[in-house]
Design an enzyme around this catalytic site. Structure first.
Site, PDB file in Angstrom:
ATOM      1  N   HIS A 165       0.584  12.692  -3.825  1.00  0.00           N
ATOM      2  CA  HIS A 165      -0.297  12.111  -2.820  1.00  0.00           C
ATOM      3  C   HIS A 165       0.483  11.720  -1.566  1.00  0.00           C
ATOM      4  O   HIS A 165       0.094  12.052  -0.439  1.00  0.00           O
ATOM      5  CB  HIS A 165      -0.996  10.882  -3.415  1.00  0.00           C
ATOM      6  CG  HIS A 165      -1.823  10.106  -2.439  1.00  0.00           C
ATOM      7  ND1 HIS A 165      -3.196  10.185  -2.410  1.00  0.00           N
ATOM      8  CD2 HIS A 165      -1.471   9.219  -1.464  1.00  0.00           C
ATOM      9  CE1 HIS A 165      -3.649   9.394  -1.447  1.00  0.00           C
ATOM     10  NE2 HIS A 165      -2.618   8.797  -0.874  1.00  0.00           N
ATOM     11  N   GLU A 166       1.601  11.024  -1.760  1.00  0.00           N
ATOM     12  CA  GLU A 166       2.387  10.581  -0.615  1.00  0.00           C
ATOM     13  C   GLU A 166       3.016  11.765   0.120  1.00  0.00           C
ATOM     14  O   GLU A 166       3.047  11.803   1.356  1.00  0.00           O
ATOM     15  CB  GLU A 166       3.462   9.595  -1.074  1.00  0.00           C
ATOM     16  CG  GLU A 166       2.917   8.322  -1.689  1.00  0.00           C
ATOM     17  CD  GLU A 166       1.988   7.554  -0.755  1.00  0.00           C
ATOM     18  OE1 GLU A 166       2.124   7.680   0.478  1.00  0.00           O
ATOM     19  OE2 GLU A 166       1.106   6.848  -1.261  1.00  0.00           O
ATOM     20  N   GLU A 222      -7.038  10.162   3.302  1.00  0.00           N
ATOM     21  CA  GLU A 222      -6.763   9.758   1.931  1.00  0.00           C
ATOM     22  C   GLU A 222      -7.371  10.730   0.924  1.00  0.00           C
ATOM     23  O   GLU A 222      -6.737  11.086  -0.074  1.00  0.00           O
ATOM     24  CB  GLU A 222      -7.293   8.345   1.686  1.00  0.00           C
ATOM     25  CG  GLU A 222      -6.492   7.265   2.376  1.00  0.00           C
ATOM     26  CD  GLU A 222      -5.038   7.290   1.970  1.00  0.00           C
ATOM     27  OE1 GLU A 222      -4.737   7.423   0.769  1.00  0.00           O
ATOM     28  OE2 GLU A 222      -4.179   7.184   2.849  1.00  0.00           O
TER      29      GLU A 222
END
Length: 292
Positions: A165-166, A222
């Site tokens: 995700h990051e 996101e």
């Protein structure tokens, strides 16, 4: 920058070289992972399994090189402060080794999402802190806080989902897009000849100070990072279903985690539903990766 990287208390310590962090600790670089990156990227399917659309063209208003340079400086400052406080855990620490093993499996799949990733000097460090956070800055500068590993009792698969995700934020250049939008607004959209030469917008990244650490990603950013991170981790043979269990843990933990936790990136049922809907899309990638 993200749910896992609420860094409002970032320091303004004197910059130190990313190649030689404080305390004499060697900086881990994933360049070795790129020995295999070319072959790995060449064998990836041309089309992604998750649908996130195209990156915003607006990000091109800010040169990637300048933003990545600012990120390197800020990352070095943070690691410098952590080292000075004896909070930067050494390479020999089992959790550091664990995170770097996960990164080495995911990084070879990064160039499929951003060709610049082959040039990044990837780093992964672990900071002793109760914060439930992690981040990946532009240019592949990754850090986890021990709080996120300890409080959520993460499995390797769940930690890989966080890392994916990051990394997705960096690969999809969400920070670059946010800086471009903010800068364009602040400059009153003075385009014309100035835009053609990039002008002030081209110098924005160099004067960011600590702003990279406080950028707020949108809900769309996101969601995109969730899906790209899911695919990255699946290609590295981490269980896709771990993305769902991770967010279930996040939801359970958010009640007593303090006012700052999840403030800009609420978990909620919608996020979990979106991940559940996309797990089958990458299940085949995971199974193929497991077979080798």
């Amino acid at each position: 920058m993200c749910i896992f990287c609420d860094l409002r208390s970032a320091s303004t310590a004197t910059p130190s070289s990313p190649a030689a962090p404080p305390g004499g600790q060697p900086v881990w670089s994933a360049r070795r992972a790129f020995v295999l990156a070319g072959a790995a990227a060449a064998t990836l399917p041309a089309a992604a399994q998750v649908d996130v659309g195209k990156s915003s063209a607006l990000r091109k208003l800010v040169p990637a090189e300048e933003l990545e340079g600012a990120a390197r400086q800020q990352y070095a400052q943070m690691m410098g402060e952590a080292g000075g406080k004896q909070a930067l855990l050494p390479t020999s620490h089992p959790q550091v080794q664990r995170l770097r093993r996960i990164a080495q499996r995911i990084i070879p799949h990064a160039p499929a999402w951003n060709a610049r990733a082959t040039q990044w000097q990837w780093e992964v460090n672990l900071i002793q802190s109760p914060q439930v956070n992690a981040f990946c800055m532009p240019g592949g500068k990754i850090a986890f806080y021990t709080g996120i590993l300890d409080k959520l009792k993460l499995s390797d698969d769940e930690a890989a989902m966080i890392m994916g995700h990051e990394m997705a934020h960096a690969l999809r250049e969400h920070a670059r897009e946010r800086v471009a939008k903010s800068s364009a607004t602040n400059l009153g959209l003075r385009l014309g000849a100035q835009l053609l030469g990039l002008g002030e917008l081209g110098n924005v990244a160099a004067g960011l100070g600590t702003q990279l650490l406080t950028l707020k990603f949108s809900r769309e950013d996101e969601s995109e990072a969730d899906l790209v991170g899911l695919e990255l981790a699946a290609r590295a043979a981490y269980k896709p279903q771990a993305s769902v269990s991770l967010w279930e843990k996040m939801t359970a933990a958010s009640g007593g985690a303090g006012p700052g936790f999840l403030s800009t990136h609420p978990s909620g049922p919608n996020r979990i539903r979106d991940l559940q809907a996309n797990v089958p899309k990458v299940q085949g990638l995971y199974e193929a990766a497991r077979r080798g």
